[in-house]
Design a protein around this motif. Sequence first.
Motif, PDB file in Angstrom:
ATOM      1  N   MET A  66       0.820  -1.207   0.000  1.00  0.00           N
ATOM      2  CA  MET A  66       0.000   0.000   0.000  1.00  0.00           C
ATOM      3  C   MET A  66       0.857   1.261   0.000  1.00  0.00           C
ATOM      4  O   MET A  66       0.468   2.289  -0.569  1.00  0.00           O
ATOM      5  CB  MET A  66      -0.938   0.006   1.206  1.00  0.00           C
ATOM      6  CG  MET A  66      -2.088  -0.979   1.106  1.00  0.00           C
ATOM      7  SD  MET A  66      -3.006  -0.849  -0.457  1.00  0.00           S
ATOM      8  CE  MET A  66      -3.457   0.892  -0.449  1.00  0.00           C
ATOM      9  N   LEU A  67       2.036   1.199   0.609  1.00  0.00           N
ATOM     10  CA  LEU A  67       2.922   2.362   0.576  1.00  0.00           C
ATOM     11  C   LEU A  67       3.386   2.650  -0.849  1.00  0.00           C
ATOM     12  O   LEU A  67       3.578   3.812  -1.234  1.00  0.00           O
ATOM     13  CB  LEU A  67       4.123   2.137   1.496  1.00  0.00           C
ATOM     14  CG  LEU A  67       3.832   2.264   2.999  1.00  0.00           C
ATOM     15  CD1 LEU A  67       5.054   1.869   3.816  1.00  0.00           C
ATOM     16  CD2 LEU A  67       3.395   3.687   3.348  1.00  0.00           C
ATOM     17  N   VAL A  68       3.561   1.595  -1.642  1.00  0.00           N
ATOM     18  CA  VAL A  68       3.895   1.794  -3.057  1.00  0.00           C
ATOM     19  C   VAL A  68       2.737   2.479  -3.780  1.00  0.00           C
ATOM     20  O   VAL A  68       2.928   3.420  -4.569  1.00  0.00           O
ATOM     21  CB  VAL A  68       4.240   0.448  -3.730  1.00  0.00           C
ATOM     22  CG1 VAL A  68       4.437   0.638  -5.235  1.00  0.00           C
ATOM     23  CG2 VAL A  68       5.483  -0.165  -3.100  1.00  0.00           C
ATOM     24  N   VAL A  69       1.516   2.009  -3.512  1.00  0.00           N
ATOM     25  CA  VAL A  69       0.331   2.634  -4.116  1.00  0.00           C
ATOM     26  C   VAL A  69       0.236   4.094  -3.702  1.00  0.00           C
ATOM     27  O   VAL A  69      -0.091   4.977  -4.515  1.00  0.00           O
ATOM     28  CB  VAL A  69      -0.943   1.868  -3.718  1.00  0.00           C
ATOM     29  CG1 VAL A  69      -2.185   2.576  -4.271  1.00  0.00           C
ATOM     30  CG2 VAL A  69      -0.889   0.429  -4.220  1.00  0.00           C
ATOM     31  N   VAL A  70       0.532   4.373  -2.436  1.00  0.00           N
ATOM     32  CA  VAL A  70       0.495   5.756  -1.945  1.00  0.00           C
ATOM     33  C   VAL A  70       1.476   6.624  -2.728  1.00  0.00           C
ATOM     34  O   VAL A  70       1.157   7.750  -3.124  1.00  0.00           O
ATOM     35  CB  VAL A  70       0.813   5.800  -0.439  1.00  0.00           C
ATOM     36  CG1 VAL A  70       1.080   7.228   0.020  1.00  0.00           C
ATOM     37  CG2 VAL A  70      -0.338   5.194   0.345  1.00  0.00           C
ATOM     38  N   ARG A  71       2.667   6.123  -2.969  1.00  0.00           N
ATOM     39  CA  ARG A  71       3.655   6.896  -3.734  1.00  0.00           C
ATOM     40  C   ARG A  71       3.132   7.197  -5.135  1.00  0.00           C
ATOM     41  O   ARG A  71       3.366   8.281  -5.672  1.00  0.00           O
ATOM     42  CB  ARG A  71       4.976   6.136  -3.800  1.00  0.00           C
ATOM     43  CG  ARG A  71       5.685   6.017  -2.452  1.00  0.00           C
ATOM     44  CD  ARG A  71       7.088   5.428  -2.603  1.00  0.00           C
ATOM     45  NE  ARG A  71       7.740   5.291  -1.302  1.00  0.00           N
ATOM     46  CZ  ARG A  71       7.780   4.179  -0.598  1.00  0.00           C
ATOM     47  NH1 ARG A  71       7.186   3.086  -1.072  1.00  0.00           N
ATOM     48  NH2 ARG A  71       8.380   4.130   0.568  1.00  0.00           N
ATOM     49  N   TRP A  72       2.452   6.248  -5.750  1.00  0.00           N
ATOM     50  CA  TRP A  72       1.860   6.499  -7.069  1.00  0.00           C
ATOM     51  C   TRP A  72       0.815   7.605  -7.007  1.00  0.00           C
ATOM     52  O   TRP A  72       0.768   8.484  -7.865  1.00  0.00           O
ATOM     53  CB  TRP A  72       1.231   5.216  -7.613  1.00  0.00           C
ATOM     54  CG  TRP A  72       2.224   4.144  -7.983  1.00  0.00           C
ATOM     55  CD1 TRP A  72       3.575   4.287  -8.133  1.00  0.00           C
ATOM     56  CD2 TRP A  72       1.937   2.769  -8.233  1.00  0.00           C
ATOM     57  NE1 TRP A  72       4.150   3.094  -8.457  1.00  0.00           N
ATOM     58  CE2 TRP A  72       3.178   2.134  -8.533  1.00  0.00           C
ATOM     59  CE3 TRP A  72       0.779   2.000  -8.242  1.00  0.00           C
ATOM     60  CZ2 TRP A  72       3.264   0.793  -8.843  1.00  0.00           C
ATOM     61  CZ3 TRP A  72       0.865   0.643  -8.544  1.00  0.00           C
ATOM     62  CH2 TRP A  72       2.101   0.062  -8.848  1.00  0.00           C
ATOM     63  N   MET A  73      -0.029   7.550  -5.972  1.00  0.00           N
ATOM     64  CA  MET A  73      -1.083   8.567  -5.856  1.00  0.00           C
ATOM     65  C   MET A  73      -0.481   9.951  -5.609  1.00  0.00           C
ATOM     66  O   MET A  73      -0.930  10.944  -6.178  1.00  0.00           O
ATOM     67  CB  MET A  73      -2.035   8.216  -4.714  1.00  0.00           C
ATOM     68  CG  MET A  73      -2.827   6.918  -4.906  1.00  0.00           C
ATOM     69  SD  MET A  73      -3.840   6.892  -6.403  1.00  0.00           S
ATOM     70  CE  MET A  73      -2.819   5.845  -7.473  1.00  0.00           C
ATOM     71  N   LEU A  74       0.561  10.002  -4.769  1.00  0.00           N
ATOM     72  CA  LEU A  74       1.186  11.294  -4.477  1.00  0.00           C
ATOM     73  C   LEU A  74       1.939  11.839  -5.679  1.00  0.00           C
ATOM     74  O   LEU A  74       2.101  13.057  -5.811  1.00  0.00           O
ATOM     75  CB  LEU A  74       2.142  11.152  -3.288  1.00  0.00           C
ATOM     76  CG  LEU A  74       1.489  10.865  -1.935  1.00  0.00           C
ATOM     77  CD1 LEU A  74       2.544  10.752  -0.846  1.00  0.00           C
ATOM     78  CD2 LEU A  74       0.474  11.946  -1.583  1.00  0.00           C
TER      79      LEU A  74
END
Length: 427
Positions: free
Chosen positions: A201-209
């Motif tokens: 999920m932290l990887v997904v967060v980086r994509w969203m940011l």
Amino acid sequence: MNDLTPHRSPLRSTGVQVTLGLVAGLALGMLLSRETSPSAFTTAFMPVLDTIGTAWINAVRMTVIPLVVPLLIVGVAGGEDLRATGTVGAKAFGWMLLLLVACAALSTIVSPLWFDTLTLDAEATARLRATAKIDVPTADALSIRTFILSLIPLNPVKAAADGTLLPVVLFTLLYAFALGQVGDGPRVAQLAFWRGMADTMLVVVRWMLALGGLGIFALAAVLGQKLGANVLGAIGFYFMVNIVLHLIAVVAIYVFIAVNGRVPVRQFLRALVPASVVGMGTRSSLASLPAMVKGATDVLALPPTATGFVLPLCASVFKLTSAIYWPVGALFIAKLYGIDLSTANLLLVSASSIVLNFSTPGIPSGGMLLQVPLYASIGLPVEGIGILIALDTLPDMFKTLLNVTSDMMVAVMTTAQGGGAERAPVG
């Protein structure tokens, strides 16, 4: 050989991108707001920006529950000592309470001095009062009974789907403490799964940011077009008092961090820039939670207890801003309606902002609607809440900034080792 070293462009920084998006979006929106009648371009373009901004908010928010749940479970059940986790929670609550009392005292002392200088135009205030419309919820919707029952969801999965984070957090904490009591085999296997989910999920967060610059630009443009550049009279004064008090509180937190020395203040600022700008753009501390977790992990190197327990807990239940804007709002409505708000009633408003801080109902504008029975008890017109809700867009940006900053401060003060995140642990 230094000339061969690649230099990363500042424009690739998430913090720089979202800041530029915020400034550019507000400038464009305020420029379009000057049109006497919306042009064909504005009519066609603003709905597109609104869609882009809303889609980005939804993309960020969709990561919150899948990120919070594994972080909480790993942060609690993965600890060596569950009693230590409980101690951290008690310390976090203590810091929340201390900050609430300090901000309530600031607002209660300073706000009346400012409002004594405000003189309102009778015709302008009459027009403003005419816009006060509010659908007052039933008394049961704001009762303590309803709040307590809402904390125990019949279906935790449905509560997660509805985005009601506090019941999900409480259920997850219950699950995590129970997991800490089972045998090593099942506990280790589950912790491995939840750690993997959190990392993913932290990887997904980086994509969203990474899309934050575009998302913030779209949101800011729509906001600027609605507000316009000319905010005068009573509204401007209300904005000024609210915003200045929130900025004073934010600066005070940074000064405290600098004096305390648990983490270097420059690192604290660097860790908070993306979360702060996301928070101001989305006006949601929950939407800022993924960026806060990233900053706490990558920049401040805070332990899992901070990122998996304290930060989600603060984002769920801690709203420091209520200690400031409740007294300011009550004074503004009293001035608007020509009512003398006594010192005793102002103190009652401030005390209520502290006591009820952790019980905001899960309904739209719950923090303000919670004041409805309070206004009725001290003689303020309940319809004034409608004005405060209508005027909340701009101040809410700074409210979220304070909430995000205070959340990170609580995480630092309850979990960081003394001497700074990059220094060797003491002792």
